[in-house]
Design a protein around this motif. Structure first.
Motif, short mmCIF file in Angstrom:
data_model
loop_
_atom_site.label_atom_id
_atom_site.label_comp_id
_atom_site.label_asym_id
_atom_site.label_seq_id
_atom_site.Cartn_x
_atom_site.Cartn_y
_atom_site.Cartn_z
N UNK A 1 0.84 -1.21 0.00
CA UNK A 1 0.00 0.00 0.00
C UNK A 1 0.87 1.26 0.00
N UNK A 2 1.95 1.20 0.77
CA UNK A 2 2.87 2.35 0.77
C UNK A 2 3.53 2.50 -0.61
N UNK A 3 3.89 1.37 -1.20
CA UNK A 3 4.50 1.42 -2.54
C UNK A 3 3.55 2.09 -3.54
N UNK A 4 2.27 1.71 -3.48
CA UNK A 4 1.29 2.32 -4.39
C UNK A 4 1.21 3.83 -4.17
N UNK A 5 1.24 4.25 -2.90
CA UNK A 5 1.18 5.70 -2.61
C UNK A 5 2.43 6.41 -3.13
N UNK A 6 3.58 5.75 -2.99
CA UNK A 6 4.82 6.34 -3.47
C UNK A 6 4.77 6.49 -4.99
N UNK A 7 4.25 5.47 -5.66
CA UNK A 7 4.16 5.54 -7.13
C UNK A 7 3.17 6.62 -7.55
N UNK A 8 2.05 6.68 -6.82
CA UNK A 8 1.02 7.68 -7.16
C UNK A 8 1.59 9.10 -7.04
N UNK A 9 2.53 9.27 -6.10
CA UNK A 9 3.10 10.61 -5.89
C UNK A 9 3.85 11.09 -7.13
N UNK A 10 4.29 10.16 -7.98
CA UNK A 10 4.94 10.60 -9.23
C UNK A 10 4.08 10.23 -10.45
N UNK A 11 2.78 10.05 -10.19
CA UNK A 11 1.83 9.86 -11.29
C UNK A 11 1.85 8.48 -11.92
N UNK A 12 2.33 7.48 -11.19
CA UNK A 12 2.38 6.12 -11.75
C UNK A 12 1.42 5.20 -11.00
N UNK A 13 0.87 4.24 -11.70
CA UNK A 13 0.07 3.22 -11.03
C UNK A 13 0.30 1.87 -11.70
N UNK A 14 -0.05 0.80 -10.95
CA UNK A 14 0.26 -0.53 -11.48
C UNK A 14 -0.67 -0.96 -12.61
N UNK A 15 -1.85 -0.36 -12.70
CA UNK A 15 -2.75 -0.73 -13.80
C UNK A 15 -2.16 -0.33 -15.15
N UNK A 16 -1.52 0.86 -15.17
CA UNK A 16 -1.05 1.38 -16.46
C UNK A 16 0.46 1.35 -16.63
N UNK A 17 1.19 1.79 -15.60
CA UNK A 17 2.58 2.15 -15.86
C UNK A 17 3.64 1.18 -15.37
N UNK A 18 3.32 0.40 -14.36
CA UNK A 18 4.39 -0.43 -13.80
C UNK A 18 4.02 -1.91 -13.75
N UNK A 19 5.05 -2.70 -13.87
CA UNK A 19 4.93 -4.16 -13.78
C UNK A 19 5.75 -4.56 -12.55
N UNK A 20 5.17 -5.40 -11.69
CA UNK A 20 5.81 -5.68 -10.39
C UNK A 20 6.02 -7.18 -10.20
N UNK A 21 7.24 -7.53 -9.79
CA UNK A 21 7.52 -8.93 -9.47
C UNK A 21 8.49 -8.96 -8.29
#
Ligand code: URA
Length: 266
Positions: free
Chosen positions: A139-159
């Motif tokens: 959840x913190x990672x998602x907030x950190x990504x959102x702070x620079x306009x990124x989200x996992x649905x569109x911009x990032x792939x996570x493993x």
């Protein structure tokens, strides 16, 4: 040290962080069976000649990590798509962590995303749901990504470096990392991101060959995917930031550098 606080929520959070995620009662439970299949059958001790179930579940490769890593390399190379790689991992018996994990945690997010994040290994929530970074640190990672306009649905792939949860969230052993490394390396090659971000020390050590995280976080390095060289950066793990919130300012700096690099790539 166990917190002196008597607040039950704080105590429960501390236990969760220490990896104590399952409540015990007086009846033994097999957490690997489906809930519907869990019968309150009378228990009897197996005859002494039977191999205990846990020992049967341990693959032979546990005793031969080199062989397991070799077989992992061959299987990973044979996979030509991410789906094939996931299927190859699901059938791989060379890593003992598979025997204690509930689920394979392969990936989340958009495989077409320009940024790929690689964490350490699934925790209890990830193991339960079969998805990376879905617990408190996720959840913190998602907030950190959102702070620079990124989200996992569109911009990032996570493993993760390891696709199975180490029991009790312990640090993966060097053998476990060596055995699973060919799979994550192939996953990065097949996803072909423009930028790789190693989340936390084990990921940065395993993929970028660094020996520490504090001195290397936020530094641009290069990662050779096998197809091309891409910029790569280690960042602090969100689980660490939950414990040391003051260091969030360091990660904020690193994320701004990530955003600037993405903007520059166009
Ligand atoms: N920590 C990780 O490194 N990965 C996860 O998926 C969850 C927590």
């Amino acid at each position: 040290m166990i917190p002196a606080a008597t607040d039950p929520a704080e105590l429960a959070a501390w236990y969760a962080e220490m990896g104590v995620t399952e409540a015990l009662d007086e009846t033994p439970h097999d957490h690997f069976t489906e809930p519907a299949a869990a019968q309150p059958a009378p228990r009897r001790l197996p005859p002494r000649t039977e191999t205990p179930a846990a020992a049967r579940a341990l693959p032979a490769a546990v005793a031969a990590p080199d062989e397991a890593a070799q077989s992992a390399r061959a299987l990973a190379q044979q996979a030509t798509t991410l789906d094939e790689l996931k299927a190859a991992l699901a059938g791989f018996e060379g890593c003992a962590l598979k025997a204690t994990a509930k689920n394979l945690v392969f990936a989340d997010g958009n495989p077409e995303g320009r940024v790929m994040l690689v964490g350490e290994a699934p925790g209890a929530d990830e193991d339960r749901l079969g998805l990376p970074f879905v617990g408190r640190s996720g959840q913190l990672l998602d907030l950190m990504l959102a702070a620079i306009g990124l989200n996992r649905q569109e911009h990032v792939y996570i493993a993760n470096l390891l696709p199975w949860r180490p029991p009790g969230n312990r640090t993966p052993t060097p053998q476990e990392v060596a055995i699973c490394l060919p799979f994550i390396q192939r996953q990065i090659e097949l996803a072909d991101p423009d930028i790789l971000v190693c989340v936390g020390k084990p990921s940065a050590m395993g993929l970028l060959g660094v020996t520490g995280i504090m001195a290397t976080r936020g530094r641009w390095m290069e990662y050779d995917t096998g197809k091309r060289r891409v910029p790569a950066m280690p960042i602090l793990h969100p689980a660490y930031l939950l414990r040391k919130p003051l260091d969030k300012r360091l990660t904020w700096r690193d994320l701004r550098a990530l955003k600037a690099a993405l903007d520059k790539l166009g």
